[in-house]
Scaffold this active site. Structure first.
Site, PDB file in Angstrom:
ATOM      1  N   SER A   1      -2.401  30.499  -7.632  1.00 15.66           N
ATOM      2  CA  SER A   1      -2.790  30.411  -9.036  1.00 15.66           C
ATOM      3  C   SER A   1      -2.010  31.378  -9.908  1.00 15.66           C
ATOM      4  O   SER A   1      -1.636  32.474  -9.471  1.00 15.66           O
ATOM      5  CB  SER A   1      -4.272  30.759  -9.129  1.00 15.66           C
ATOM      6  OG  SER A   1      -4.657  30.845 -10.475  1.00 15.66           O
TER       7      SER A   1
ATOM      8  N   TYR B   1     -11.322  36.091  -8.891  1.00 14.75           N
ATOM      9  CA  TYR B   1     -10.720  34.826  -8.451  1.00 14.75           C
ATOM     10  C   TYR B   1      -9.222  35.011  -8.183  1.00 14.75           C
ATOM     11  O   TYR B   1      -8.713  34.652  -7.112  1.00 14.75           O
ATOM     12  CB  TYR B   1     -10.958  33.746  -9.521  1.00 14.75           C
ATOM     13  CG  TYR B   1     -10.101  32.539  -9.325  1.00 14.75           C
ATOM     14  CD1 TYR B   1     -10.294  31.708  -8.223  1.00 14.75           C
ATOM     15  CD2 TYR B   1      -9.064  32.234 -10.207  1.00 14.75           C
ATOM     16  CE1 TYR B   1      -9.483  30.598  -8.016  1.00 14.75           C
ATOM     17  CE2 TYR B   1      -8.259  31.126 -10.012  1.00 14.75           C
ATOM     18  CZ  TYR B   1      -8.464  30.320  -8.911  1.00 14.75           C
ATOM     19  OH  TYR B   1      -7.663  29.235  -8.714  1.00 14.75           O
TER      20      TYR B   1
ATOM     21  N   LYS C   1      -6.962  34.783  -4.553  1.00 16.50           N
ATOM     22  CA  LYS C   1      -5.775  33.945  -4.328  1.00 16.50           C
ATOM     23  C   LYS C   1      -4.584  34.802  -3.881  1.00 16.50           C
ATOM     24  O   LYS C   1      -3.790  34.388  -3.040  1.00 16.50           O
ATOM     25  CB  LYS C   1      -5.435  33.165  -5.601  1.00 16.50           C
ATOM     26  CG  LYS C   1      -6.442  32.071  -5.907  1.00 16.50           C
ATOM     27  CD  LYS C   1      -6.189  30.834  -5.064  1.00 16.50           C
ATOM     28  CE  LYS C   1      -7.290  29.808  -5.162  1.00 16.50           C
ATOM     29  NZ  LYS C   1      -6.994  28.535  -4.511  1.00 16.50           N
TER      30      LYS C   1
END
Ligand code: UDP
Length: 327
Positions: free
Chosen positions: A115, A139, A143
């Site tokens: 991402s 988040y 990743k």
């Protein structure tokens, strides 16, 4: 045979369609916690969790799997800030379980959905793969940790991977048969279109005091079918002996939240109500990709390169499925 974890989800299901339309053999592996069985269509399907290493190994053997495309993950920036445990457990520990199952079954190739959130706040310029990775959200941090796991598994065990760092996945399949359907929905374009359909009173703009041209956050929206195409190119690259690597995937054009709302008003012909609200934790001001590396090395060339086309494809899906896959 390619195993697709999270193949019932938004990006996974579009990639499965694209792979199958080009004649690839695919098995979908998904726990259906956030995915939709309707999105899988008639592809072979195994209901399972990435924590279930034994079931993964068995599925690899039963289907003679030689490569994995790994989408299964939680993906909401806001939720990751209030419930980090869920994100570290599922995304990081879950990926470790998947990698161990791959090692056990001798599966060597992995294409992975990373991402733009791994970069964090980098300022105004285009983000290249060499830009520093300093995530501003849990988040994004998960990743980045997943990328690090893969890099170490390559060094130690020779597992080959391509990490694709998506910017903002958006739009829907041109058929209008599958599209984005999250519960609760948190992504900008679906929420704007739900407001257009009268399913919400308005679209809330999360902050208009960012250091950007109109004060709202700038993102690079990339069509889901163009993302799917990149996964197929990455798989071909690995299978022809390519080294592990990583690529940005975006259009290279940034649009502010206000500009996306204006575009949706034009596409739908509806005067969608909008209200400025407070900032959402974890959001960088600007994220815009340079995707020159994948264009140069894998010949990737996004076909949906205007925001109008992306929003129009999303509108085709949302206006024909106002409640998503729910009957
Ligand atoms: N956003 C917004 N209102 C919403 C949802 C999102 O203003 O109801 C903003 C969000 O702050 C971000 C951009 O829209 O700047 C894109 O958010 P999204 O959740 O779609 O993707 P992200 O960039 O978090 O991956």
């Amino acid at each position: 045979m390619i195993l697709v974890t999270g193949g019932a989800g938004y990006i996974g299901s579009h990639t499965v369609r694209e792979l199958r339309s080009r004649g690839a053999d695919v098995v979908v592996y998904d726990n259906l916690v956030t995915g939709h069985i309707e999105a899988v269509g008639d592809a072979p399907f195994v209901k399972g969790d990435i924590f279930d290493k034994d079931l993964l190994v068995k599925t690899f053997q039963d289907y003679n799997v030689d490569s994995v495309v790994h989408f299964a993950a939680y993906s909401l920036v806001g939720e990751s800030m209030t419930n980090p445990a869920k994100y570290y457990r599922n995304n990081v520990a879950g990926t470790l379980s998947l990698l161990d199952a791959m090692l056990e079954a001798g599966v060597k190739y992995l294409v992975f959905s990373s991402s733009a959130a791994t970069y964090g706040d980098t300022g105004d310029g285009l983000i290249t793969e060499d830009s520093p990775q300093r995530p501003t959200s849990v988040y994004g941090q998960t990743k980045l940790m997943m990328e690090q796991l893969m890099s170490d598994y390559d060094k130690a065990y020779g597992m080959k991977y391509v990490a694709l760092r998506y910017f903002n996945a958006a739009g829907a399949h041109i058929s209008g048969e599958i599209g984005e359907d999250h519960h609760p929905e948190s992504h900008l374009i679906p929420i704007i279109l739900q407001a257009a359909l009268g399913l919400r009173s308005h679209i809330g703009i999360f902050g208009d005091d960012y250091p950007t041209r109109d004060g709202t956050c700038i993102r690079d929206y990339i069509h889901i079918t163009d993302l799917a195409d990149a996964h197929i190119r990455a798989l071909d690259y690995l299978k022809s002996g390519g080294k592990s690597t990583y690529y940005n995937l975006g259009n290279g054009n940034g649009f502010s939240v206000k500009e996306v709302i204006e575009t949706a008003r034009r596409v739908t012909g509806i005067d969608i109500p909008a209200k400025v609200e407070g900032r959402r934790a974890g959001d960088p001001a600007t994220l815009v990709a340079s995707s020159e590396k994948i264009k140069r090395e894998l010949g990737w060339d996004p076909q949906f390169d205007t925001l109008e086309e992306i929003v129009a494809s999303a509108w085709k899906w949302h206006s024909s499925h106002p409640h998503g896959f729910a009957k």
